[in-house]
Design a protein around this motif. Structure first.
Motif, PDB file in Angstrom:
ATOM      1  N   CYS A 277       0.659  -0.922   0.282  1.00 16.03           N
ATOM      2  CA  CYS A 277       0.346  -0.056  -0.058  1.00 16.03           C
ATOM      3  C   CYS A 277       0.473   1.081  -0.088  1.00 16.03           C
ATOM      4  N   GLU A 278       0.170   2.657  -0.300  1.00 13.22           N
ATOM      5  CA  GLU A 278       1.359   3.826  -0.371  1.00 13.22           C
ATOM      6  C   GLU A 278       1.198   4.282   0.762  1.00 13.22           C
ATOM      7  N   ARG A 279       0.833   4.155   1.748  1.00 18.28           N
ATOM      8  CA  ARG A 279       0.535   4.274   3.340  1.00 18.28           C
ATOM      9  C   ARG A 279       2.669   3.937   3.725  1.00 18.28           C
ATOM     10  N   VAL A 280       2.812   2.675   3.400  1.00 19.06           N
ATOM     11  CA  VAL A 280       4.047   2.938   3.859  1.00 19.06           C
ATOM     12  C   VAL A 280       4.776   4.552   3.816  1.00 19.06           C
ATOM     13  N   TYR A 281       4.579   4.255   1.902  1.00 16.55           N
ATOM     14  CA  TYR A 281       5.434   5.574   1.461  1.00 16.55           C
ATOM     15  C   TYR A 281       4.964   7.141   1.862  1.00 16.55           C
ATOM     16  N   LYS A 282       4.442   7.278   2.869  1.00 18.02           N
ATOM     17  CA  LYS A 282       3.940   8.751   3.307  1.00 18.02           C
ATOM     18  C   LYS A 282       4.076   8.553   4.152  1.00 18.02           C
ATOM     19  N   VAL A 283       4.050   7.001   5.124  1.00 19.23           N
ATOM     20  CA  VAL A 283       4.556   7.745   6.575  1.00 19.23           C
ATOM     21  C   VAL A 283       6.222   7.910   6.718  1.00 19.23           C
ATOM     22  N   LEU A 284       6.590   6.807   5.688  1.00 20.42           N
ATOM     23  CA  LEU A 284       8.212   7.581   5.675  1.00 20.42           C
ATOM     24  C   LEU A 284       8.880   8.859   4.844  1.00 20.42           C
ATOM     25  N   GLY A 285       7.950   9.295   4.426  1.00 20.69           N
ATOM     26  CA  GLY A 285       8.221  10.456   3.820  1.00 20.69           C
ATOM     27  C   GLY A 285       7.788  11.506   4.161  1.00 20.69           C
ATOM     28  N   SER A 286       7.211  11.021   4.887  1.00 24.72           N
ATOM     29  CA  SER A 286       6.770  12.211   6.641  1.00 24.72           C
ATOM     30  C   SER A 286       7.860  12.501   7.583  1.00 24.72           C
ATOM     31  N   GLY A 287       8.845  11.329   7.542  1.00 28.40           N
ATOM     32  CA  GLY A 287       9.379  11.117   8.802  1.00 28.40           C
ATOM     33  C   GLY A 287       9.102  10.888  10.050  1.00 28.40           C
ATOM     34  N   GLY A 288       7.635   9.786   9.801  1.00 25.67           N
ATOM     35  CA  GLY A 288       7.132   9.163  10.325  1.00 25.67           C
ATOM     36  C   GLY A 288       7.906   7.665  10.464  1.00 25.67           C
ATOM     37  N   MET A 289       6.952   6.899  11.974  1.00 22.91           N
ATOM     38  CA  MET A 289       7.596   5.550  12.527  1.00 22.91           C
ATOM     39  C   MET A 289       6.245   4.767  11.924  1.00 22.91           C
ATOM     40  N   CYS A 290       7.245   3.452  11.175  1.00 25.71           N
ATOM     41  CA  CYS A 290       5.934   2.807  10.465  1.00 25.71           C
ATOM     42  C   CYS A 290       6.456   1.343  11.141  1.00 25.71           C
ATOM     43  N   VAL A 291       5.213   0.299  11.190  1.00 24.53           N
ATOM     44  CA  VAL A 291       5.726  -1.211  11.261  1.00 24.53           C
ATOM     45  C   VAL A 291       4.631  -1.647  10.021  1.00 24.53           C
TER      46      VAL A 291
END
Length: 359
Positions: A277-291
């Motif tokens: 999904c696109e969400r992983v790229y959005k989170v990391l691109g925003s400098g967020g923490m993703c699992v």
């Protein structure tokens, strides 16, 4: 429509409904570049609804624009007329939208450089979906023949190459198949160090639509954290922390400031693999923490020190617990994940890959 264990096929019947195109061009006027990227919009396209199929398309539009190539959104019902007025078009169309093309539209498309977003096609596909109780992704043969008849430069899937065995019939029938995974739209998702800190107290955050098929995964991965979860979306969630639809301006702030933003895929991703999904790229691109969820194909494009990918559901819950309690772990993965996306996985990178494939 084909029904498999109560789950509908993705192909829609022909309709008189027209796409909702509210902003047909970007900041570059058509004609400003040697070519024009043409996004062909089917009947169900709605530019004002930020679902994944819309944000992916618009991300590519902005990626081309960042390379100096203007874009134009064109209704599938006006294709022949509008293509005649656009200089040197490079056309992107979804395979399911071939059902709306008249014969003259199809002929007009075949004369232009174009590439097609296609679905899986492999031997025994219908039985496979039934055996795994998944949504039926099988398109009818007449639609596949129609796609091939326009002789696209290539067909593509967002699925990573480890999942290409589920697309084998496209190549067996003469098409060139490539992977174009989703990506980060850097015109929207980026780190803003001067942003107000209104989401600093959010433990777990999720932004996205809710529907029964994907809710199978939501209930496994997100429901256990409902008391700590803040969720936004264009459709209503039956979760206590639902806050309605978040603005485009505030979404990257939430993704950056929340303690954790899980990336959850549709149920078939764990089985087919690669449909990330696109969400992983959005989170990391925003400098967020993703699992992520337990979709192993994340490892096709992210290293172990860039993104936390669990082995299974139990491991996911273990990783969530660690993230919620380890500041140093979060800082390391935020930095490495952001660098990975900025260096390899923006829509500018995807647009460049398309141009390379077109020669």
């Amino acid at each position: 429509m084909t029904i498999v264990r109560g789950v509908k096929s993705r192909l829609r019947r022909w309709t008189n409904r027209r796409p909702n195109i509210t902003r047909p061009s970007g900041s570059l006027p058509v004609g400003a570049g040697a070519h024009t990227f043409v996004l062909i919009c089917g009947a169900l396209f709605d530019q004002d609804v930020p679902n994944a199929t819309t944000t992916y398309r618009m991300g590519l539009c902005r990626g081309f624009e960042q390379l100096g190539i203007p874009y134009r959104l064109v209704s599938v019902f006006d294709l022949e007329r509008e293509l005649a007025e656009i200089p040197n078009p490079i056309c992107f169309i979804s395979g399911t939208d071939y059902q709306y093309l008249s014969n003259s539209d199809l002929a007009a498309l075949a004369k232009q450089r174009h590439f097609v977003w296609i679905g899986p096609w492999f031997q025994g596909d219908r039985r496979f979906y039934e055996d795994h109780a998944l949504e039926n992704l099988t398109d009818p043969n007449w639609l596949r023949r129609r796609i091939l008849s326009s002789s696209p430069d290539f067909v593509f899937t967002p699925v990573t190459e480890s999942g290409h065995r589920y697309y084998a019939e496209w190549t067996r029938n003469g098409a060139t198949l490539i992977s174009l995974p989703l990506a980060c739209d850097t015109t929207k998702y980026r780190v803003d160090t001067n942003a107000p800190s209104e989401f600093r107290n959010v433990d777990v955050a999720f932004v996205g639509g809710y529907w029964p098929y994907k809710a199978i995964q939501f209930d496994r991965y997100l429901k256990p954290y409902e008391k700590r979860l803040t969720v936004f979306g264009y459709s209503r969630w039956p979760y206590a922390g639902f806050g309605g639809q978040i603005s485009e301006e505030k979404e990257p702030l939430l993704l950056n400031q929340a303690r954790l933003c899980p990336a959850i895929n549709e149920p078939h991703a764990e089985v087919i693999g690669g449909d990330i999904c696109e969400r992983v790229y959005k989170v990391l691109g925003s400098g967020g923490m993703c699992v992520t969820d337990a979709t192993a194909a994340h490892r096709d494009i992210f290293a172990a020190d860039e993104l936390l990918v669990p082995r299974d559901l139990d491991h996911y819950h273990q990783l969530v617990k660690e993230v919620l309690n380890d500041d140093d772990l979060c800082a390391e993965y935020r930095a490495r994940g952001h660098q990975a996306v900025m260096s390899r996985h923006t829509y500018v990178h995807r647009a460049q890959r398309i141009l390379e494939e077109l020669g």
